[in-house]
Design a protein around this motif. Sequence first.
Motif, mmCIF file in Angstrom:
data_model
loop_
_atom_site.group_PDB
_atom_site.id
_atom_site.type_symbol
_atom_site.label_atom_id
_atom_site.label_comp_id
_atom_site.label_asym_id
_atom_site.label_seq_id
_atom_site.Cartn_x
_atom_site.Cartn_y
_atom_site.Cartn_z
ATOM 1 N N GLU A 97 0.676 -1.304 0.008
ATOM 2 C CA GLU A 97 0.197 0.164 -0.045
ATOM 3 C C GLU A 97 0.712 1.232 0.048
ATOM 4 O OE1 GLU A 97 -3.281 -0.366 3.057
ATOM 5 O OE2 GLU A 97 -3.713 -2.354 2.071
ATOM 6 N N HIS A 138 -8.189 -8.597 1.216
ATOM 7 C CA HIS A 138 -7.169 -7.302 1.250
ATOM 8 C C HIS A 138 -6.029 -7.632 2.133
ATOM 9 C CE1 HIS A 138 -10.106 -4.192 0.058
ATOM 10 N NE2 HIS A 138 -10.491 -5.252 -0.649
ATOM 11 N N GLU A 139 -4.942 -6.976 1.937
ATOM 12 C CA GLU A 139 -3.697 -7.130 2.828
ATOM 13 C C GLU A 139 -3.318 -8.406 2.346
ATOM 14 O OE1 GLU A 139 -6.335 -5.907 4.642
ATOM 15 O OE2 GLU A 139 -6.204 -3.795 4.020
ATOM 16 N N GLU A 152 -6.943 -6.951 -2.933
ATOM 17 C CA GLU A 152 -6.468 -5.545 -2.780
ATOM 18 C C GLU A 152 -4.998 -5.530 -3.150
ATOM 19 O OE1 GLU A 152 -6.152 -3.854 0.993
ATOM 20 O OE2 GLU A 152 -6.896 -2.051 0.208
ATOM 21 N N GLU A 177 -9.165 3.601 -0.543
ATOM 22 C CA GLU A 177 -9.235 3.953 1.219
ATOM 23 C C GLU A 177 -8.211 4.987 1.343
ATOM 24 O OE1 GLU A 177 -8.114 0.785 3.621
ATOM 25 O OE2 GLU A 177 -6.433 -0.030 2.156
#
Length: 701
Positions: free
Chosen positions: A174, A485-486, A504, A510
């Motif tokens: 991210e 996600h993650e 994700e 986000e």
Amino acid sequence: MKKQFAGLLALMFSGAVMAESITSPSGDIVLEFSLSESGRPFYSVSYKGEEIVRPSSLGLELSGRPSLLDGFVRTGFSRGSSDETWAPVWGENDSIRDAYNSMTVSLMRPRRDGAEGPDRLKLIFRAYDDGVAFRYELPSQTHNEFKIKEERTQIAMSGDHTAWWIPGDYDTQEYEYTKSRLSEIRALREGGVNYNLSQTSFSPTGVQTSLMLKTDKGLYINLHEAALVDYPAMHLNLDDTVMVFESWLTPGLEAAKASVTAPFKTPWRTVTVSDKATDILASHLILNLNEPCALEDVSWIKPVKYMGVWWEMITGKSQWSYTDDDCSDLAAVDYSTVKPHGKHGANNDNVRRYIDFAAANGFDQLLIEGWNIGWEEWFGHEKDYVFDFLTPYPDFDIKALNDYAHSKGIRLMMHHETSGSVANYERHLDRAYELMNRYGYNAVKSGYVGNILPKGETHYSQRMVRHFLDAVKRAADRHIMVNGHEAVRPTGLCRTYPNLIANEAAMGTEYQSMTPGHVTILPFTRLQGGPMDFTPGIFRMDIGSFAPGNPNYKRATVANQLALYLTMYSPLQMAADLPEHYEEKADAFRFIREVPVDWSESRYLDAEPGEYIVVARRGKGSGDWYVGGVTGADARKYTLKLDFLPAGKKYAATVYADAPDADCYDNPEAYVITEKTVTSKSKLDFGMARGGGFALSLKEL
Ligand code: NOJ
Ligand code: CA
């Protein structure tokens, strides 16, 4: 016996001096293999006569037994080729061609430590028209246990290329991408750009894959991996004195980075290459390298367009949690007696409101986060037991809400936030999936925010790579689709397990104020391995206007947000904004309602990493086309030629464009919608704003 031995000797001798090569079906790509005098394996790659990968060595450093780096002799060699076409369960195209030439080199090395039996290693190489791939195979042999201390795969670049990179973090992707020369990465990292040197969970001089590169001669190169199974994710360390990348496997808690038992094959290491940026986006190399679908019945796997009780929590308008009371001991809390704080988003009335809106507008599903107990204490506490994934808050009637959704023709989407407590999740997983089956959920968004427990475990270690795939396989047994996600970044495993509907594994919406160029890089990097749940569709850009106190602004125009449904391919797409914001702009919302999430045909028309992307797609089994274009930090004029349309046909076009005065910083919500009739001869002129774009629907008349 004697004759065989003489034959083996001859083979061993020839193996030490001979180079072998394979060529892609088109002839443009050549991959050469050789063994050095000392028996070290090397390979190199060229494209249209240009050197792409200089001679680079291959090997595995082991602990507890001699490493597999050199001293090899060749004991076998074979060539192969394949040309097949397969149909993905969902995808950008109805069918995908999988054509390559291959070679397998069998290597053997006598045991030097006096132990019985030689060590054996095979190298498998493939040359496709869009790139090359290779992997290590450890065939069954006298000693089958291997502890891999480090994989020693070099990828030697031919120059100081431009790179779009994120640092070699063991736990997250991210980040925004940094564009720089390879030679600048070290200084940028030491200067703290996209990289916090006080953290230890990074590879020493590394970047993550998929890594996008461009040479000074204008060749586009992408480095990644395919079929990451039972092995740690690979980072790339750069020796910037010679521009040589070397693999750096993600460590976990164990001393060895990977423990494997032969027979075993590592993931593929991939080099995608072309002189056209659009070819990188259109490449199916990563999918082709993965095994065919492992699931017999795929009838239950369906692309998903969804809304969510989500953005209101992300922006702070409402909360995941239910109370401000002390809930630190989850097992002891009686939620029927705590005092609600009144900002819980996942309450019956609010969920019903979203169900009504999502159903009325043709969505498939509605995600609800914060439905289950534990959110009061979920973040950063590093507790083994945070959620049970089973118990709803008192104001979330799981049965009634699912029944209500089903009565309106949509489903609810489950949410499992593990907060990194993976052993806890594994303990509860069967019951959690069983609960989903009981109430009619067929998709889960899972999440792994925070440090993985026990402490020292990392998100991309062998242990966690096993976990992520195991969760997908167990979900398949119960006809559940997974949006993780993650989780570790995708490597094409969705071909084998198409219930892995998205991930994700990159910076998505986000992050409310990310810079506008980000969406022009992701398709060249993160999306190479598989679809992303990017969560586009934000229409209200001043976030503080509805979430008081939130200082963020979405740095994108409305037309840009529409185009993302095309440029960020995924069979799972969210309309992330609030129902009331879509009601305000019902004319633009029409595009989100209509745009398909599954395609028969896709054409990447124009692209440059970090600058712009334009793609046209034809809906699954339909004659209707949709086009999306996005630009990054620069405003851009663009003339769209509709010559991809079949000649002689007429189409009703609805064109969603930036208004002439639109700008992602100063005037992001200004758009113009026009209707016209077009043919394959038509051209449309666009003025894309900063952070802007355009979107078109073309309906066959
Ligand atoms: C991070 C995820 O990316 C986001 O979508 C989710 O809402 C939060 N974690 C909470 O689970
Ligand atoms: Ca995230």
